[in-house]
Design an enzyme around this catalytic site. Structure first.
Site, PDB file in Angstrom:
ATOM      1  N   GLY A 268      15.851  44.017 -34.753  1.00 33.84           N
ATOM      2  CA  GLY A 268      16.494  45.332 -34.694  1.00 33.84           C
ATOM      3  C   GLY A 268      17.595  45.389 -33.655  1.00 33.84           C
ATOM      4  O   GLY A 268      18.686  45.878 -33.922  1.00 33.84           O
ATOM      5  N   GLU A 305      15.541  49.824 -26.315  1.00 31.92           N
ATOM      6  CA  GLU A 305      16.368  48.814 -25.629  1.00 31.92           C
ATOM      7  C   GLU A 305      16.802  49.326 -24.264  1.00 31.92           C
ATOM      8  O   GLU A 305      16.829  48.582 -23.289  1.00 31.92           O
ATOM      9  CB  GLU A 305      17.582  48.425 -26.472  1.00 31.92           C
ATOM     10  CG  GLU A 305      17.270  47.954 -27.893  1.00 31.92           C
ATOM     11  CD  GLU A 305      16.190  46.903 -27.990  1.00 31.92           C
ATOM     12  OE1 GLU A 305      16.018  46.120 -27.047  1.00 31.92           O
ATOM     13  OE2 GLU A 305      15.481  46.874 -29.030  1.00 31.92           O
TER      14      GLU A 305
HETATM   15  N1  B3K Z   1      13.394  41.809 -27.172  1.00 27.86           N
HETATM   16  C1  B3K Z   1      14.009  41.785 -28.473  1.00 27.86           C
HETATM   17  C2  B3K Z   1      13.343  40.824 -29.381  1.00 27.86           C
HETATM   18  C3  B3K Z   1      14.055  39.552 -29.538  1.00 27.86           C
HETATM   19  C4  B3K Z   1      13.264  38.621 -30.423  1.00 27.86           C
HETATM   20  C5  B3K Z   1      13.942  37.366 -30.703  1.00 27.86           C
HETATM   21  N2  B3K Z   1      13.180  36.461 -31.527  1.00 27.86           N
HETATM   22  C6  B3K Z   1      14.027  43.122 -29.099  1.00 27.86           C
HETATM   23  C7  B3K Z   1      13.134  44.115 -28.500  1.00 27.86           C
HETATM   24  O1  B3K Z   1      11.935  44.048 -28.594  1.00 27.86           O
HETATM   25  O2  B3K Z   1      13.621  45.000 -27.847  1.00 27.86           O
HETATM   26 ZN    ZN Z   2      11.476  45.293 -26.983  1.00 31.16          ZN
END
Ligand code: B3K
Ligand code: ZN
Length: 880
Positions: A268, A305
């Site tokens: 996402g 995020e």
């Molecule tokens: N931390 C990212 C996830 C990335 C995964 C890559 N394989 C998105 C989220 O959880 O905010």
């Molecule tokens: Zn996350």
């Protein structure tokens, strides 16, 4: 250097790094097929390293890199002093402190894995979590190595926007006319939070003033054609920034916060420090092109995020076994934010539906793992519903057990104690304990024990003494590699209803809900001064991620639907009533007797449909039948044909019996007003469109006319997509095709709408046949290298179209196996996610299960698999 062979990594093998990287200077010269990356690293022996004595060689991870040179303290290192090995580079070191300079060449254009540096519609972008930075340069690519990054990007003037983390500190033009920009990030971070973007982009800009008066510039970058779709994300961002200050006391810490929308993205979005990168579908929206669901998804992902800036970036994970430390906590934070912005009950219902449908299935399948896994082959496979959603439930239970104020004291201590550090789930729990003098010793088992606990509840009332007793027994079924399970500490929120439907005042403060602390395998809770037998409302707000069993009669469920003061449990009662009916119908189907009209369910639904005192969004949820996937999760042995037949029969019976009620409610809600994505309007649209779907299922000309009229005049995508979906499902096939063509002609320039258009066809039980899926893959708008398109068409069929995917000839399984094999060469992460439905073959009836297993076996034998796909396929084949 190629990737290393499949191997298993264990938590118990964790060792602190031998070397730290105090500062990291990166210099990029962007070229589609030959980007040059020079990295200059300040290397220092880690005083906390566990290896002692002589200086061990320095290990740097690296995959698909062309090594050009290695220099230490300004001198080229001769080849015999370093070794290019599978998965990385090993270098002999001259001392405890030195400067290392490495030059590599990479090929972004050839990178279809969408991990590392790649091109999306000609735009350079990166995705480094979890282990993508090693595809950019040789580096200790592990989250406990935190460094200060400075990044210089050089690119032709056709890429006027060049971005990286932190603050822009210099920009100019090189002698040969290329643009150059330098960014400096003042916060030390692990490599997984690094980001770079280069492209010909437009942007919208806004500002936010933090509680302490810092003026922050907010920018959202996108291709020019999308510039009108940015407002909602910016509004959501500002709401998130304010909320995190108010609820957690967390302020933003840089002068600029940037978001970039890209079309090719595996997940996402990504929380890179100061430079979040988003899947276009999770950030761009306008009323004409995005549904209510998309508006809400965007609000929650933007918040998620943003919240990572503290829960993930300022305090990060020591190793990837701790992934839920940042993900579970951040999902809990974003869920509470969405609940505060919209309807709390509806948000909870949606999250619990996802958990029950998909996380419970994961917990019962071959990839079952604890919230803190103890081993993995490929970490990308562990960005799961267990880490995210169950992890969030675990944090929520701490919140429930401690209370809101104590939880806040715990989170304050956690952020203060660990700011700038890479820590563990244990550190989080300890901060919660230390801040409050609490004991979460037994609670910790939620982090290490996999599987979904089952609670069996019985009760007894003694009228003479006025005593009511609830006895709760807990057990967790065995999961692969974990046979023995221990009792968990489970908060069970309950209420007791009298015969008028009022809550008995069972809590100390006289209110109607108490939290029972279930800690034993079996425990009895006693309530006094209960004159007549009450009806228990169990697991209110879904206070723990468990399966609850209690022998409710249909009449009791109808009573709860109408009277429970807990909105979540009102909905839950409606779903239990539906599950009872559906399981009865499945049994009838299997024994070959004619299916009988589910009268109790009809009566229950009738009682809520016309209740105008209830939130229409809640009514819509209560009137929605559990999905086929959720029904499958309920069964010990899945009989796909029985589920499909029972569900279609029930829907038609409801549509028939409640036609007049659906029509009345539809007409009452079918008012025209300017679109706004607020909770009240979203609620009305959702109930209206739920009624429309039932009306069309009934198939009368009058109902289809309503859908045609709505499609014709809708001014927002929620209403047009709902009308189109109803017509695609229930109108004659030729008419459905005509509407679809007209819709495509109108929206073909809009990437997000085209994705909706694909998804609506692929997931349609009637229209989305395998033949049609294959046609869609030939459509000019389909792109095998774009995960959104693959998800819309292929996963729309395999994960959301139970009816067609599970056709008895097994053709759906064969098709999926073919796609997975092909996709593994292009994008292993997506291939390994796509194969999931097949890997759960163990739960299906023998004949079907064997067909599914054969398809998995064929994938296994198709040649050399990526580590991602190898892990899920091999675990599936070795589980019975
Ligand atoms: N931390 C990212 C996830 C990335 C995964 C890559 N394989 C998105 C989220 O959880 O905010
Ligand atoms: Zn996350």
């Amino acid at each position: 250097m190629k990737e290393a062979q499949p191997r298993t990594v264990y938590l118990k093998d964790y060792r602190a790094p031998d070397y730290l990287i105090d500062h990291t200077q990166l210099h990029f010269e962007l070229e589609p097929q030959a980007t040059l990356v020079k990295s200059t690293l300040g290397v220092r022996r880690n005083p906390a390293a566990e290896s002692s004595g002589a200086l061990p060689p320095l290990w740097l991870d690296g995959v698909d890199l062309e090594l050009l040179s290695v220099a230490i303290n300004g001198e080229l290192v001769p080849a015999q002093r370093y070794r290019e090995l599978p998965g990385g580079l090993e270098i002999d070191v001259p001392g405890e402190n030195f400067e290392l300079e490495i030059c590599t060449r990479i090929n972004p254009q050839a990178n279809t894995s969408l991990e590392g540096l790649y091109l999306s519609n000609g735009m350079y972008c990166t995705q480094c979590e979890a282990e993508g930075f090693r595809k950019i340069t040789y580096y200790p690519d592990r989250p406990d190595v935190m460094s200060l990054f400075t990044t210089t990007i050089v690119a032709p003037p056709t890429y006027p926007v060049l971005l990286s983390n932190g603050n822009k500190v210099a920009s100019g033009t090189t002698d040969d006319g290329r643009l150059t920009v330098t960014w400096e990030d003042p916060f030390a971070k692990p490599a997984y939070l690094f980001a770079l973007v280069g492209g010909d982009l437009q942007w919208v800009e806004d500002r936010f003033t933090t509680a302490s008066g810092r003026d922050v510039k907010l920018q959202l970058f996108t291709e020019a054609k999308n510039i009108g779709k940015c407002a909602h994300a910016i509004t959501s961002l500002k709401h998130s920034m304010r909320w995190d200050e108010e609820v957690y006391g967390r302020e933003y810490d840089l002068d600029i916060f940037m978001i970039v929308a890209v079309d090719h993205f595996n997940m996402g979005a990504m929380e890179n420090k100061g430079l979040n990168i988003f899947n276009s579908a999770c950030v761009l929206a306008s009323p004409e092109t995005a549904t209510d669901a998309a508006f809400q998804r965007i609000e929650s992902i933007v918040a998620h995020e943003y919240f990572h800036n503290w829960s993930g970036n300022r305090v990060t994970c020591r190793d990837w076994f701790q992934l839920s430390l940042k993900e579970g906590f951040t999902v809990f934070r974003d869920a509470e934010f969405s609940a505060d912005m919209n309807s709390r009950a509806v948000k909870r219902i949606e999250d619990v539906t996802l958990l029950r449908t998909s996380q419970f299935a994961e917990d019962a399948g071959p990839m079952s793992h604890p919230v803190r896994p103890d081993s993995y082959m490929e970490i990308s496979n562990f960005y799961t519903l267990t880490i995210y959603e169950k992890g969030a439930e675990v944090v929520r239970m701490i919140h429930t057990l401690l209370g809101a104020e104590a939880f806040r004291r715990g989170s304050d201590l956690y952020f203060e104690r660990h700011d700038g550090c890479a820590v563990t789930c244990e550190d989080f729990v300890r901060a919660m304990e230390d801040a409050n003098g609490a004991d979460l010793q037994q609670f910790r088992r939620w982090y290490s024990q996999a599987g979904t606990p089952v609670l069996e509840v019985t009760d007894a009332h003694d009228a003479a003494s006025g005593t009511y007793r609830l006895t709760i027994r807990q057990f967790t079924p065995a999961t692969p590699g974990q046979e023995e399970k221990l009792p968990l500490h489970i908060p069970v929120a309950i209420g007791l209803l009298d015969d008028k439907g009022q809550d008995l005042p069972i809590a100390e403060d006289g209110s109607g809900t108490v939290i029972l602390h279930l800690t034993e395998a079996e425990q009895t809770f006693e309530f006094n001064q209960v004159a007549t037998r009450p009806l228990p409302s169990l697991l209110r707000r879904f206070s723990a991620p468990v399966k609850l069993r209690y022998g409710y009669s249909d009449a009791q469920l109808q009573f709860l639907m109408q009277h429970d003061s807990d909105a979540f449990n009102r909905w839950d009662a409606s779903q239990r009533l539906a599950l009872n009916a559906l399981s009865e119908l499945q049994a009838q189907y299997r024994t070959g007797v004619p299916l009988q009209t589910p009268e109790q369910l009809i009566a229950g639904f009738r009682s809520v449909i016309s209740d105008t005192a209830l939130d229409p969004a809640l009514v819509a949820k209560m009137l929605s039948l559990p999905s086929a996937q959720e029904l499958a999760e309920q069964e010990g042995e899945i009989d796909a044909a029985a589920i499909i037949a029972a569900r279609a029969f029930t829907r038609d019976a409801l549509a028939d019996a409640l036609h007049d009620e659906f029509m009345a409610r539809f007409k009452q809600l079918d008012i025209r007003k300017p679109y706004a994505p607020n909770a009240g309007d979203i609620a009305e649209r959702s109930l209206k469109n739920t009624c429309l779907a039932y009306l069309c299922a009934n198939g009368t000309a009058q109902a289809l006319d309503l859908a045609r009229a709505q499609l014709d005049r809708a001014e927002n995508m929620t209403d047009s997509a709902a009308a189109l979906a109803a017509l695609v499902e229930f109108a004659p096939e030729s008419e459905a095709t005509t509407h679809l063509q007209a819709f495509y002609d109108r929206w073909q320039q809009d990437t997000q709408v085209v994705e909706t258009w694909f998804g609506l066809q692929s997931s349609s039980a009637n229209y989305g046949t395998l033949a049609r899926i294959k046609q869609l893959m030939e459509h000019p708008a389909f792109e095998f290298t774009n995960p959104n398109k693959v998800r819309a068409v292929i996963a729309g069929f395999s994960a959301r179209n139970f009816t067609q995917f599970h056709r008895e000839d097994g053709s759906g399984f064969e098709f999926l196996a073919d796609q997975v094999i092909a996709l593994d060469k292009v994008n292993p992460q997506i291939a390994s996610r796509l194969v999931t439905p097949l890997t759960r073959w163990q739960k299906y009836r023998e004949e079907e299960g064997q067909k599914m297993r054969a398809a998995v076996q064929r994938v296994m034998e198709s040649g050399e698999l990526s580590r991602d796909l190898f892990e899920v396929v091999s675990k599936s084949l070795s589980t019975r």
